[in-house]
Design an enzyme around this catalytic site. Sequence first.
Site, short mmCIF file in Angstrom:
data_model
loop_
_atom_site.label_atom_id
_atom_site.label_comp_id
_atom_site.label_asym_id
_atom_site.label_seq_id
_atom_site.Cartn_x
_atom_site.Cartn_y
_atom_site.Cartn_z
N LYS A 116 -3.65 -3.64 3.47
CA LYS A 116 -3.62 -4.21 2.12
C LYS A 116 -2.20 -4.64 1.77
O LYS A 116 -1.25 -3.87 1.90
CB LYS A 116 -4.10 -3.16 1.12
CG LYS A 116 -4.16 -3.69 -0.31
CD LYS A 116 -4.74 -2.64 -1.25
CE LYS A 116 -3.72 -1.65 -1.73
NZ LYS A 116 -2.70 -2.22 -2.64
N ASP A 129 -4.25 -7.79 -2.31
CA ASP A 129 -4.48 -7.04 -3.56
C ASP A 129 -3.48 -7.51 -4.62
O ASP A 129 -2.50 -6.83 -4.90
CB ASP A 129 -4.33 -5.55 -3.25
CG ASP A 129 -4.34 -4.67 -4.49
OD1 ASP A 129 -4.97 -5.03 -5.49
OD2 ASP A 129 -3.70 -3.58 -4.44
N LYS A 185 -4.68 -8.53 -7.62
CA LYS A 185 -5.39 -8.24 -8.88
C LYS A 185 -5.24 -9.39 -9.87
O LYS A 185 -4.73 -9.22 -10.98
CB LYS A 185 -4.88 -6.93 -9.52
CG LYS A 185 -5.06 -5.71 -8.64
CD LYS A 185 -4.69 -4.43 -9.39
CE LYS A 185 -4.80 -3.21 -8.52
NZ LYS A 185 -3.81 -3.15 -7.44
N ASP A 193 -5.99 -14.03 -15.14
CA ASP A 193 -5.35 -15.11 -15.91
C ASP A 193 -6.48 -16.04 -16.36
O ASP A 193 -7.66 -15.69 -16.22
CB ASP A 193 -4.32 -15.83 -15.01
CG ASP A 193 -3.20 -16.47 -15.82
OD1 ASP A 193 -3.48 -17.09 -16.85
OD2 ASP A 193 -2.02 -16.36 -15.40
N THR A 231 -7.37 3.48 -11.04
CA THR A 231 -7.53 4.92 -10.79
C THR A 231 -6.42 5.76 -11.43
O THR A 231 -6.50 6.97 -11.47
CB THR A 231 -7.57 5.18 -9.28
OG1 THR A 231 -6.63 4.31 -8.64
CG2 THR A 231 -8.93 4.93 -8.71
N ARG A 283 0.48 5.82 -0.06
CA ARG A 283 1.59 6.76 0.09
C ARG A 283 1.35 7.97 0.98
O ARG A 283 2.27 8.35 1.72
CB ARG A 283 2.10 7.17 -1.30
CG ARG A 283 2.83 6.02 -2.00
CD ARG A 283 2.96 6.24 -3.49
NE ARG A 283 1.66 6.12 -4.15
CZ ARG A 283 1.48 6.18 -5.46
NH1 ARG A 283 2.52 6.38 -6.26
NH2 ARG A 283 0.28 6.06 -5.99
O1 C5P Z 1 -0.32 5.21 -2.54
P1 C5P Z 1 -1.75 5.20 -2.98
O2 C5P Z 1 -2.70 5.78 -1.96
O3 C5P Z 1 -1.95 5.76 -4.37
O4 C5P Z 1 -2.09 3.65 -3.03
C1 C5P Z 1 -3.22 3.14 -3.62
C2 C5P Z 1 -3.13 1.65 -3.54
O5 C5P Z 1 -4.29 1.10 -4.11
C3 C5P Z 1 -1.95 1.03 -4.30
O6 C5P Z 1 -1.50 -0.07 -3.55
C4 C5P Z 1 -2.55 0.55 -5.60
O7 C5P Z 1 -1.93 -0.62 -6.07
C5 C5P Z 1 -3.96 0.23 -5.17
N1 C5P Z 1 -4.99 0.28 -6.20
C6 C5P Z 1 -5.20 1.37 -7.02
N2 C5P Z 1 -6.18 1.34 -7.97
C7 C5P Z 1 -6.95 0.25 -8.11
C8 C5P Z 1 -6.74 -0.85 -7.26
C9 C5P Z 1 -5.74 -0.80 -6.29
O8 C5P Z 1 -4.55 2.39 -6.87
N3 C5P Z 1 -7.94 0.24 -8.97
#
Ligand code: C5P
Length: 234
Positions: free
Chosen positions: A37, A64, A66, A69, A125, A214
Site C-alpha cells: 500500500k 491509498d 483516500k 473532493d 479506524t 507499523r
Molecule cells: O501502521 P498501521 O498498521 O496502523 O497502518 C494502517 C494503515 O492503514 C495506514 O497507512 C493508514 O493510513 C491506513 N488506513 C487506516 N484506516 C483506514 C484506511 C487506511 O488506518 N480506514
Amino acid sequence: MISTKPKDKLIIALDGDSLKHAAKLVDTLKAEVSNFKIGMQLFTACGPDSIKMVQDHGGKVFLDLKYHDIPSTVSKAVYIATKHKVAMINVHATGGRKMMAEALAASRDAAEGEPPLIIGVTVLTSMESLGDIGIQFEIREQVIRLAQLAQEVGLNGVLASPLEIQPIRQVCGKKFIIMTPGIRLAGTHLDDQARIASPKQAIAAGADFLVIGRPITEAKNPLEVVKSILKDMA
Ligand code: C5P
C-alpha cells in the site's frame, strides 16, 4: 475472484518518506506477500516513482490516497491512477454517491486490462466517536450506512475496522470486499489505532484483506513479523 491465500490477503502499508527505505522493505518482503500500500506520506514524498518501484519488484499496488473532493476532481485523479496500473484505489464514501459513481466510471474508462478495485473508506479506524464532527450516529451505524451506499453505487468493497466486518457482511453479503486496517498482534503497540483486532480475529470475522503497517515496517525484523502474521492468519 479474491484469492484466499494469506500471502494475497495481507497488504503491507509502506508508510514512510524514503523511496530507498520502501524499496528495501519491498525487496525483503516480496517473497512472502503480493500487495503493497502506498499512502499519502510516501506518495507526497516520492510520487508515481513509488508505484513504479513496487511494480518493478513484481508487487501489486494499493494506492491509498483516500480521494475526497468534487466528483470531477476525484474522477480525473482516479483516471490517472488507473493509468499507473495500480490494483486498488480508495475514495471516501462520505464524498457521496455522485463522487463514487464518477470515480468508478473513470477507472473503467482508463483501464486497459483488469480495472482496479475501487474501495470506499467508511469511518477511519482511529476514530473513537463521531460527535465532534457533527455526526449523531454510532460509528457502527455510520459504517453500515456508508458501506450500503458504496455497494449501491457499485464499488467493489469498503475499508472498515475489524469490529465492523460482521455487520457489513450481514448487510452487504459475501461478495462485497472488506478490507481492514487496525490490526495488531497480541501484546504489541496500538499506535493511534483505536478499533483493533488480531490478524486471526479479522480473518475469522470475514475480512478479505488486512492492511498492516507499523507493526511490520517499524519492526527490527519485518520478515519475521510478516511470517508470524501469515501464520496467525492461516
Ligand atoms: O501502521 P498501521 O498498521 O496502523 O497502518 C494502517 C494503515 O492503514 C495506514 O497507512 C493508514 O493510513 C491506513 N488506513 C487506516 N484506516 C483506514 C484506511 C487506511 O488506518 N480506514
